[in-house]
Design an enzyme around this catalytic site. Structure first.
Site, PDB file in Angstrom:
ATOM      1  CB  CYS A   1     110.994 -42.002 -16.409  1.00  0.00           C
ATOM      2  SG  CYS A   1     110.087 -42.187 -17.932  1.00  0.00           S
ATOM      3  CD  GLU A   2     111.516 -49.017 -14.504  1.00  0.00           C
ATOM      4  OE1 GLU A   2     112.698 -49.156 -14.186  1.00  0.00           O
ATOM      5  OE2 GLU A   2     110.597 -49.727 -14.080  1.00  0.00           O
ATOM      6  CG  HIS A   3     107.191 -46.147 -16.855  1.00  0.00           C
ATOM      7  ND1 HIS A   3     106.765 -45.524 -15.714  1.00  0.00           N
ATOM      8  CD2 HIS A   3     107.357 -47.452 -16.527  1.00  0.00           C
ATOM      9  CE1 HIS A   3     106.659 -46.402 -14.734  1.00  0.00           C
ATOM     10  NE2 HIS A   3     107.021 -47.575 -15.198  1.00  0.00           N
ATOM     11  CG  HIS A   4     107.444 -42.196 -20.954  1.00  0.00           C
ATOM     12  ND1 HIS A   4     107.031 -42.122 -19.652  1.00  0.00           N
ATOM     13  CD2 HIS A   4     106.334 -42.432 -21.694  1.00  0.00           C
ATOM     14  CE1 HIS A   4     105.731 -42.294 -19.589  1.00  0.00           C
ATOM     15  NE2 HIS A   4     105.275 -42.491 -20.810  1.00  0.00           N
TER      16      HIS A   4
ATOM     17  CD  GLN B   1     110.098 -38.415  -7.777  1.00  0.00           C
ATOM     18  OE1 GLN B   1     109.638 -38.030  -8.840  1.00  0.00           O
ATOM     19  NE2 GLN B   1     109.979 -37.707  -6.656  1.00  0.00           N
TER      20      GLN B   1
ATOM     21  CG  HIS C   1     108.918 -37.279 -13.594  1.00  0.00           C
ATOM     22  ND1 HIS C   1     109.276 -38.609 -13.575  1.00  0.00           N
ATOM     23  CD2 HIS C   1     108.953 -36.859 -12.309  1.00  0.00           C
ATOM     24  CE1 HIS C   1     109.503 -38.981 -12.321  1.00  0.00           C
ATOM     25  NE2 HIS C   1     109.316 -37.938 -11.533  1.00  0.00           N
TER      26      HIS C   1
ATOM     27  CB  CYS D   1     107.662 -38.833 -19.423  1.00  0.00           C
ATOM     28  SG  CYS D   1     107.546 -39.225 -17.675  1.00  0.00           S
TER      29      CYS D   1
HETATM   30 ZN    ZN Z   1     107.969 -41.465 -17.796  1.00  0.00          ZN
END
Ligand code: ZN
Length: 215
Positions: free
Chosen positions: A99-102, A140, A168, A170
Site C-alpha cells: 500500500c502506498e500510504h503505509h 487496491q 491489508h 496496515c
Molecule cells: Zn495502508
C-alpha cells in the site's frame, strides 16, 4: 534537496501505468534505510542489522519491479486469433503488493474474466499482468482498474471483469487492527458492465469451489 528529488520521482512513477525504464537506486535506498534505523533508535552497526540496509534495498527493488515491466513486451507473441467467444476466467491468482500510504503489504487473490473479441491471450500471461501492477506502490482500487483496463485495451475484449480480495497489513497490524477483514474491489468493463447476466455468470463462476474441491 535530495529528498525532494526522490519524492517527485516516486510520484511520477506511481501515476505512470507504463512504468519506467529507470531501475531502483540501490545505493540511495541503502543509505536511507540506515538513516531510518537510526531514526527508530536502533544501532545499524549491531550484528543483526549489518546487512539489513542492503537486504531491504534489494527487497524493495524486487517488490517494485513492476514499474519496469512493459506490458506490450510481456504480451508480445502471446495473443492468438480465435473464434471462441465464450467467457475466459482465470481465478485465484495470488498477489502481493504494497500500500502506498503505509508501505505495508496487502495481499490476496485476483479473479479475472473476459469475453474475447477474435483473440485470446496465453493464460499464463494474466498472472504476469497481475504481478506487473502488484509490484508497485498501490492502492487496491487502482490496482483493480489497471488490470481491467489493460486487458480491455490490449485484447480489444468485448468485456472484462476483475475482482480483487485482499488483506491489508496496515489494517491488521495498526490502525483499526482488524485481523479478519477482507477488502473486495471490482472493475467491470464493456459487457460485464452493461449486461447483468454476463456479470452474474462471472461472479457465479469465480465463487464456485476450485477444481478438486468436494463442493
Ligand atoms: Zn495502508
Amino acid at each position: 534537496m535530495a529528498k525532494q528529488g526522490i519524492k517527485r520521482r516516486g510520484q511520477q512513477q506511481v501515476e505512470d501505468v507504463n512504468g519506467s525504464s529507470r531501475p531502483a537506486d540501490l545505493d540511495v535506498l541503502q543509505s536511507l534505510v540506515t538513516e531510518m534505523l537510526l531514526a527508530l533508535g536502533e544501532k545499524p552497526g549491531r550484528n543483526g542489522l549489518l546487512k539489513t540496509p542492503e537486504r531491504v534495498a534489494k527487497a524493495l527493488a524486487f517488490m517494485t519491479q513492476g514499474y519496469h515491466r512493459d506490458i506490450d513486451h510481456l504480451l508480445n507473441g502471446a495473443l492468438f486469433p480465435i473464434e471462441y467467444d465464450e467467457m475466459v476466467i482465470v481465478k485465484d491468482i495470488d498477489f502481493f503488493s504494497m500500500c502506498e500510504h503505509h508501505l505495508l503489504p496487502f495481499y490476496g487473490k485476483v479473479h479475472v474474466g473476459y469475453l474475447p473479441n477474435k483473440k485470446v491471450v496465453g493464460l499464463s500471461k494474466i498472472p504476469r499482468i497481475v504481478d506487473t501492477f502488484a509490484r508497485r506502490l498501490q492502492v487496491q482500487e487502482r490496482f483493480t482498474v489497471q488490470i481491467a483496463e489493460t486487458l480491455k485495451t490490449k485484447l480489444n475484449a468485448h468485456g472484462v471483469g476483475v475482482v480483487v480480495e485482499a488483506r491489508h497489513l496496515c489494517m491488521m497490524m495498526r490502525g483499526v487492527e482488524k485481523q479478519n477483514t477482507i477488502a473486495v474491489t471490482s472493475s467491470m468493463l464493456g459487457a460485464f458492465r452493461s449486461q447483468p447476466q454476463t456479470r452474474l455468470e462471472f461472479l457465479k463462476l469465480i465463487r464456485r469451489g476450485s477444481v478438486g474441491d468436494s463442493d
